[in-house]
Design a protein around this motif. Structure first.
Motif, PDB file in Angstrom:
ATOM      1  N   PHE A  82       0.833  -1.234  -0.167  1.00 36.29           N
ATOM      2  CA  PHE A  82      -0.226  -0.178   0.267  1.00 36.29           C
ATOM      3  C   PHE A  82       0.581   1.390  -0.361  1.00 36.29           C
ATOM      4  O   PHE A  82       2.012   1.302   0.795  1.00 36.29           O
ATOM      5  CB  PHE A  82      -0.754   0.341   1.367  1.00 36.29           C
ATOM      6  CG  PHE A  82      -1.710   1.320   1.227  1.00 36.29           C
ATOM      7  CD1 PHE A  82      -2.784   2.145   0.296  1.00 36.29           C
ATOM      8  CD2 PHE A  82      -1.210   1.659   2.649  1.00 36.29           C
ATOM      9  CE1 PHE A  82      -3.449   3.448   0.584  1.00 36.29           C
ATOM     10  CE2 PHE A  82      -2.504   2.827   3.005  1.00 36.29           C
ATOM     11  CZ  PHE A  82      -3.075   3.646   2.146  1.00 36.29           C
ATOM     12  N   VAL A  83       0.834   2.078  -0.797  1.00 40.24           N
ATOM     13  CA  VAL A  83       1.075   3.708  -0.820  1.00 40.24           C
ATOM     14  C   VAL A  83       0.061   4.938  -0.756  1.00 40.24           C
ATOM     15  O   VAL A  83      -0.822   4.302  -1.717  1.00 40.24           O
ATOM     16  CB  VAL A  83       1.842   4.006  -2.084  1.00 40.24           C
ATOM     17  CG1 VAL A  83       2.299   5.492  -1.989  1.00 40.24           C
ATOM     18  CG2 VAL A  83       3.048   2.601  -2.576  1.00 40.24           C
ATOM     19  N   PRO A  84      -0.334   5.362   0.330  1.00 39.64           N
ATOM     20  CA  PRO A  84      -0.647   6.056   0.858  1.00 39.64           C
ATOM     21  C   PRO A  84      -0.199   7.750   0.523  1.00 39.64           C
ATOM     22  O   PRO A  84       0.262   7.699  -0.268  1.00 39.64           O
ATOM     23  CB  PRO A  84      -0.576   6.661   2.336  1.00 39.64           C
ATOM     24  CG  PRO A  84       0.817   5.844   2.981  1.00 39.64           C
ATOM     25  CD  PRO A  84       1.180   5.321   1.476  1.00 39.64           C
ATOM     26  N   GLU A  85      -1.703   8.918   0.298  1.00 36.52           N
ATOM     27  CA  GLU A  85      -1.453   9.665  -0.529  1.00 36.52           C
ATOM     28  C   GLU A  85      -0.424  10.953   0.297  1.00 36.52           C
ATOM     29  O   GLU A  85       0.555  11.088  -0.446  1.00 36.52           O
ATOM     30  CB  GLU A  85      -3.202  10.636  -0.736  1.00 36.52           C
ATOM     31  CG  GLU A  85      -2.972  11.865  -0.835  1.00 36.52           C
ATOM     32  CD  GLU A  85      -4.635  12.385  -0.529  1.00 36.52           C
ATOM     33  OE1 GLU A  85      -4.430  13.431  -1.202  1.00 36.52           O
ATOM     34  OE2 GLU A  85      -5.171  11.950   0.418  1.00 36.52           O
ATOM     35  N   SER A  86      -0.500  10.004   2.015  1.00 34.25           N
ATOM     36  CA  SER A  86       0.562  11.358   2.735  1.00 34.25           C
ATOM     37  C   SER A  86       1.722  10.339   2.991  1.00 34.25           C
ATOM     38  O   SER A  86       1.364   9.621   3.447  1.00 34.25           O
ATOM     39  CB  SER A  86       0.059  12.299   3.668  1.00 34.25           C
ATOM     40  OG  SER A  86      -1.236  13.039   3.112  1.00 34.25           O
ATOM     41  N   PRO A  87       3.128  10.446   2.518  1.00 27.41           N
ATOM     42  CA  PRO A  87       3.806   9.738   3.126  1.00 27.41           C
ATOM     43  C   PRO A  87       4.418   9.669   4.838  1.00 27.41           C
ATOM     44  O   PRO A  87       4.146  10.736   5.000  1.00 27.41           O
ATOM     45  CB  PRO A  87       4.764  10.619   2.717  1.00 27.41           C
ATOM     46  CG  PRO A  87       4.038  11.561   1.359  1.00 27.41           C
ATOM     47  CD  PRO A  87       3.542  11.874   1.766  1.00 27.41           C
ATOM     48  N   GLU A  88       3.962   8.361   4.872  1.00 26.39           N
ATOM     49  CA  GLU A  88       4.321   7.943   6.715  1.00 26.39           C
ATOM     50  C   GLU A  88       5.747   6.963   6.624  1.00 26.39           C
ATOM     51  O   GLU A  88       6.197   5.527   5.865  1.00 26.39           O
ATOM     52  CB  GLU A  88       2.777   7.054   7.211  1.00 26.39           C
ATOM     53  CG  GLU A  88       1.344   8.463   6.862  1.00 26.39           C
ATOM     54  CD  GLU A  88       1.194   7.509   7.152  1.00 26.39           C
ATOM     55  OE1 GLU A  88       0.704   6.510   8.184  1.00 26.39           O
ATOM     56  OE2 GLU A  88      -0.220   7.911   7.081  1.00 26.39           O
ATOM     57  N   ILE A 160      -2.817   2.079  -4.350  1.00 25.79           N
ATOM     58  CA  ILE A 160      -2.327   2.971  -4.784  1.00 25.79           C
ATOM     59  C   ILE A 160      -2.930   4.389  -4.405  1.00 25.79           C
ATOM     60  O   ILE A 160      -3.900   4.414  -5.419  1.00 25.79           O
ATOM     61  CB  ILE A 160      -0.936   3.553  -5.877  1.00 25.79           C
ATOM     62  CG1 ILE A 160      -0.210   2.089  -5.484  1.00 25.79           C
ATOM     63  CG2 ILE A 160      -0.740   4.351  -5.296  1.00 25.79           C
ATOM     64  CD1 ILE A 160       1.199   2.046  -7.222  1.00 25.79           C
ATOM     65  N   ASP A 161      -3.146   4.581  -3.427  1.00 28.03           N
ATOM     66  CA  ASP A 161      -3.815   5.991  -3.544  1.00 28.03           C
ATOM     67  C   ASP A 161      -3.337   7.700  -3.640  1.00 28.03           C
ATOM     68  O   ASP A 161      -1.745   8.005  -2.805  1.00 28.03           O
ATOM     69  CB  ASP A 161      -4.291   6.117  -2.056  1.00 28.03           C
ATOM     70  CG  ASP A 161      -5.735   7.125  -1.157  1.00 28.03           C
ATOM     71  OD1 ASP A 161      -6.345   7.724  -2.069  1.00 28.03           O
ATOM     72  OD2 ASP A 161      -5.690   7.503   0.081  1.00 28.03           O
TER      73      ASP A 161
END
Length: 252
Positions: A82-88, A160-161
């Motif tokens: 998973f790749v979120p909209e905001s990098p963490e 991927i978001d």
């Protein structure tokens, strides 16, 4: 075609018996890319959270590689990236250390890790930054780190978001080329994006959400028909016809 992801009759939300997504049904086959599109608040994030196992469905079933999260948590979670909209990211780790951590979690051997990480660092033009701490990176660079960690795993399913948010033109091109290459390997993608003109060129099918329900699904030809438009209509026009008159707002 074997289904990598199956979402069947999904109802769910944040308050019991008050579902904000209702009767969501779609699947992804091996080597397929599906675009999940909708206005802000249409239910995209809620759908993704259910697939990731962060929320429990009130009704319906989700299978990844043929199993539910309850049946085989290890196989289910290990089959997706998973790749979120905001990098963490971890502020005290370098880019290289992030990649090493991901490799250990996914059980990659040293040789595989070194080969893949070297290729990804070069593709995203981050080789010289490999030993930089994440707190010193720009938002675009942080997004690249998230993408590199995801693609390092070579998971069967990628969620991927908003993948293009914060990337420069070369970064977007590198990502699209990488996604196309991984599709050829049989990897599948569920991509949520507002940049319809770009995903129209790469997605095989689409799921259009509106106020928590499916407004249309299928190939571009399928959703053109469902929108009542002619053969020359693009995804932007189809999308506007399907949800443009319903107004902003809705669910998360």
């Amino acid at each position: 075609m074997q289904s990598v992801l199956t979402v069947d009759g999904l109802y769910g939300g944040y308050i019991y018996r008050k579902p904000v997504i209702r009767n969501i049904r779609f699947s992804l086959g091996s080597g397929e890319m599906v675009g999940l599109v909708g206005l802000n608040g249409a239910g995209k994030s809620t759908t993704i959270k259910h697939i990731l196992g962060l929320m429990t469905p009130e009704q319906g079933e989700i299978r990844v590689n043929g199993v539910t999260l309850t049946e085989d948590p290890g196989l289910y979670r290990g089959s997706l990236a998973f790749v979120p909209e905001s990098p963490e990211l971890y502020e005290e780790l370098t880019i290289r250390e992030h990649l090493e951590l991901t490799a250990r979690v996914y059980g990659l051997d040293r040789s595989t890790y070194e080969t893949r990480s070297k290729e990804l660092l070069a593709r995203f033009r981050m080789t010289e930054k490999a030993d930089s701490f994440s707190r010193h990176l720009s938002k675009g660079m942080r997004q690249k780190v998230m993408l590199m960690n995801a693609f390092l795993t070579e998971a069967p399913l990628y969620i991927i978001d908003e993948p293009f948010l914060g990337l420069d033109p070369l970064g977007i091109r590198s990502l699209l080329e990488l996604m196309a290459a991984f599709k050829q390997k049989g990897c599948s993608f569920l991509v949520s994006s507002h940049i319809l003109s770009t995903i129209e060129k790469y997605c095989d099918r689409y799921v259009v959400l509106d106020h928590g329900e499916m407004a249309a699904s299928g190939t571009l030809t399928d959703i053109r028909t469902q929108a009542g438009l002619g053969t020359d209509a693009g995804l932007d026009e189809i999308f506007f016809r399907l949800v443009g008159g319903s107004g902003e707002g809705g669910v998360l």
